[in-house]
Write an enzyme that holds these catalytic residues in place. Structure first.
Site, PDB file in Angstrom:
ATOM      1  N   ASP A  16       8.243 -13.066 -10.337  1.00  0.00           N
ATOM      2  CA  ASP A  16       9.094 -11.975  -9.860  1.00  0.00           C
ATOM      3  C   ASP A  16       9.811 -11.348 -11.055  1.00  0.00           C
ATOM      4  OD1 ASP A  16      11.065 -10.401  -8.767  1.00  0.00           O
ATOM      5  OD2 ASP A  16      11.844 -11.944  -7.418  1.00  0.00           O
ATOM      6  N   ASN A  30       9.359   6.038  -7.983  1.00  0.00           N
ATOM      7  CA  ASN A  30       8.694   7.277  -7.541  1.00  0.00           C
ATOM      8  C   ASN A  30       9.373   8.468  -8.212  1.00  0.00           C
ATOM      9  OD1 ASN A  30      10.999   8.045  -5.749  1.00  0.00           O
ATOM     10  ND2 ASN A  30      10.325   6.213  -4.659  1.00  0.00           N
ATOM     11  N   GLY A  38       8.235  -2.503  -2.384  1.00  0.00           N
ATOM     12  CA  GLY A  38       7.584  -3.153  -3.519  1.00  0.00           C
ATOM     13  C   GLY A  38       8.566  -3.590  -4.586  1.00  0.00           C
ATOM     14  N   ASP A  40      10.162  -1.782  -6.689  1.00  0.00           N
ATOM     15  CA  ASP A  40      11.322  -0.883  -6.718  1.00  0.00           C
ATOM     16  C   ASP A  40      12.425  -1.414  -5.788  1.00  0.00           C
ATOM     17  OD1 ASP A  40      12.804   1.371  -7.286  1.00  0.00           O
ATOM     18  OD2 ASP A  40      11.509   2.785  -6.231  1.00  0.00           O
ATOM     19  N   SER A 125       1.827   1.141 -10.429  1.00  0.00           N
ATOM     20  CA  SER A 125       0.867   1.934  -9.628  1.00  0.00           C
ATOM     21  C   SER A 125      -0.159   1.113  -8.850  1.00  0.00           C
ATOM     22  CB  SER A 125       0.102   2.968 -10.489  1.00  0.00           C
ATOM     23  OG  SER A 125       0.921   4.061 -10.814  1.00  0.00           O
ATOM     24  N   THR A 126      -0.160  -0.220  -8.997  1.00  0.00           N
ATOM     25  CA  THR A 126      -1.240  -0.992  -8.356  1.00  0.00           C
ATOM     26  C   THR A 126      -0.900  -1.457  -6.936  1.00  0.00           C
ATOM     27  OG1 THR A 126      -0.512  -3.129  -9.230  1.00  0.00           O
ATOM     28  CG2 THR A 126      -2.028  -1.835 -10.600  1.00  0.00           C
TER      29      THR A 126
HETATM   30  N1  AR6 Z   1       7.898  -8.575  -9.347  1.00  0.00           N
HETATM   31  C1  AR6 Z   1       6.763  -8.208  -9.966  1.00  0.00           C
HETATM   32  N2  AR6 Z   1       5.801  -7.464  -9.402  1.00  0.00           N
HETATM   33  C2  AR6 Z   1       5.996  -7.080  -8.116  1.00  0.00           C
HETATM   34  C3  AR6 Z   1       7.166  -7.420  -7.381  1.00  0.00           C
HETATM   35  C4  AR6 Z   1       8.145  -8.211  -8.050  1.00  0.00           C
HETATM   36  N3  AR6 Z   1       9.280  -8.575  -7.446  1.00  0.00           N
HETATM   37  N4  AR6 Z   1       7.050  -6.887  -6.130  1.00  0.00           N
HETATM   38  C5  AR6 Z   1       5.853  -6.250  -6.079  1.00  0.00           C
HETATM   39  N5  AR6 Z   1       5.226  -6.364  -7.275  1.00  0.00           N
HETATM   40  P1  AR6 Z   1       4.515  -1.248  -6.053  1.00  0.00           P
HETATM   41  P2  AR6 Z   1       3.554   1.304  -7.192  1.00  0.00           P
HETATM   42  C6  AR6 Z   1       3.912  -5.821  -7.700  1.00  0.00           C
HETATM   43  O1  AR6 Z   1       4.020  -0.878  -4.709  1.00  0.00           O
HETATM   44  O2  AR6 Z   1       2.148   0.981  -6.793  1.00  0.00           O
HETATM   45  C7  AR6 Z   1       7.652   1.987  -4.166  1.00  0.00           C
HETATM   46  O3  AR6 Z   1       8.016   2.199  -2.827  1.00  0.00           O
HETATM   47  C8  AR6 Z   1       2.929  -5.432  -6.632  1.00  0.00           C
HETATM   48  O4  AR6 Z   1       2.216  -6.570  -6.182  1.00  0.00           O
HETATM   49  O5  AR6 Z   1       5.863  -1.889  -6.160  1.00  0.00           O
HETATM   50  O6  AR6 Z   1       3.794   1.820  -8.565  1.00  0.00           O
HETATM   51  C9  AR6 Z   1       8.246   3.031  -5.106  1.00  0.00           C
HETATM   52  O7  AR6 Z   1       9.482   3.517  -4.643  1.00  0.00           O
HETATM   53  C10 AR6 Z   1       2.020  -4.468  -7.384  1.00  0.00           C
HETATM   54  O8  AR6 Z   1       1.021  -5.171  -8.119  1.00  0.00           O
HETATM   55  O9  AR6 Z   1       4.569   0.049  -7.034  1.00  0.00           O
HETATM   56  C11 AR6 Z   1       7.195   4.093  -5.115  1.00  0.00           C
HETATM   57  O10 AR6 Z   1       7.348   4.986  -4.036  1.00  0.00           O
HETATM   58  C12 AR6 Z   1       2.961  -3.831  -8.405  1.00  0.00           C
HETATM   59  O11 AR6 Z   1       4.159  -4.611  -8.386  1.00  0.00           O
HETATM   60  C13 AR6 Z   1       5.909   3.342  -4.977  1.00  0.00           C
HETATM   61  O12 AR6 Z   1       6.239   2.127  -4.286  1.00  0.00           O
HETATM   62  C14 AR6 Z   1       3.291  -2.384  -8.120  1.00  0.00           C
HETATM   63  O13 AR6 Z   1       3.411  -2.192  -6.714  1.00  0.00           O
HETATM   64  C15 AR6 Z   1       5.330   2.963  -6.319  1.00  0.00           C
HETATM   65  O14 AR6 Z   1       4.083   2.339  -6.121  1.00  0.00           O
END
Ligand code: AR6
Length: 180
Positions: A16, A30, A38, A40, A125-126
């Site tokens: 984490d 975003n 996620g 964020d 972004s993943t």
């Molecule tokens: N620590 C590390 N990695 C994490 C954690 C954590 N606590 N939680 C999730 N991940 P995402 P995006 C991973 O969706 O694709 C949001 O709503 C997760 O498994 O967080 O860039 C923003 O506000 C994935 O591999 O970000 C934007 O609207 C990675 O972090 C949008 O999502 C990124 O997943 C951004 O989407």
């Protein structure tokens, strides 16, 4: 996993990102910097409300994809938060790779500007933005390697992967760099 490049090191960690003790933590934000789910959501919950207040006051227009902005880190164990805006995956022909590389490069530039010795970033972004994990690993790690290799000072760049599948994808790419 840790690999040395010049004076710097790229590390992969499983876990984490809000638990990382580093100079700067990167958020996957975003373009409105409005918060969300996620990573964020996890970051803003752990950092406390002061970070969103600061973000709104300093960046009322948000931040375009491919760029990143800095705030303090609130209650997180870091000095800074870098809010990076990655691309939404739309099939690969909409400059997605270029925008992912560019937001990572901006974070590395911010780290240098703010005298950071360590930086932790997620797999931007993943998740919600659906960038394919293997391609994200290749672009993200290659951009970091290009930046730190030959840089005049040392930086620890830790990519924090939330699940085993993401860790595996990033480890395969980083291993391939050692033999290149
Ligand atoms: N620590 C590390 N990695 C994490 C954690 C954590 N606590 N939680 C999730 N991940 P995402 P995006 C991973 O969706 O694709 C949001 O709503 C997760 O498994 O967080 O860039 C923003 O506000 C994935 O591999 O970000 C934007 O609207 C990675 O972090 C949008 O999502 C990124 O997943 C951004 O989407």
């Amino acid at each position: 996993m840790k690999v040395q490049f010049g004076f710097s090191r790229i590390e992969l960690a499983h876990g984490d990102i809000t638990q990382q003790h580093v100079d700067a933590i990167v958020n996957a934000a975003n373009a409105d910097l409005a918060g969300g789910g996620g990573v964020d959501g996890a970051i803003h919950r752990a950092a406390g409300p002061s970070v969103m207040e600061e973000t709104r006051a300093r960046y009322p227009l948000g931040c375009p994809p491919g760029d990143a902005v800095v705030t303090s880190a609130g209650l997180l164990p870091a000095r800074y938060l870098f809010h990076a805006v990655g691309p939404i995956w739309r099939g690969g022909q909409q400059r997605e790779a270029e925008l992912l590389r560019s937001c990572v490069r901006r974070c590395l530039e911010l780290a240098a500007k703010h005298d950071c010795q360590s930086l932790a970033l997620p797999a931007i972004s993943t998740g919600a933005y659906r960038f394919p994990i293997d391609l994200a690993a290749e672009n993200l790690l290659d951009e970091i390697r290009k930046f730190v290799d030959g840089a005049p000072r040392s930086l620890i760049v830790r990519v924090v992967l939330f699940d085993a599948g993401s860790y595996g994808a990033f480890a395969r790419v980083l291993e391939s760099f050692v033999d290149r």
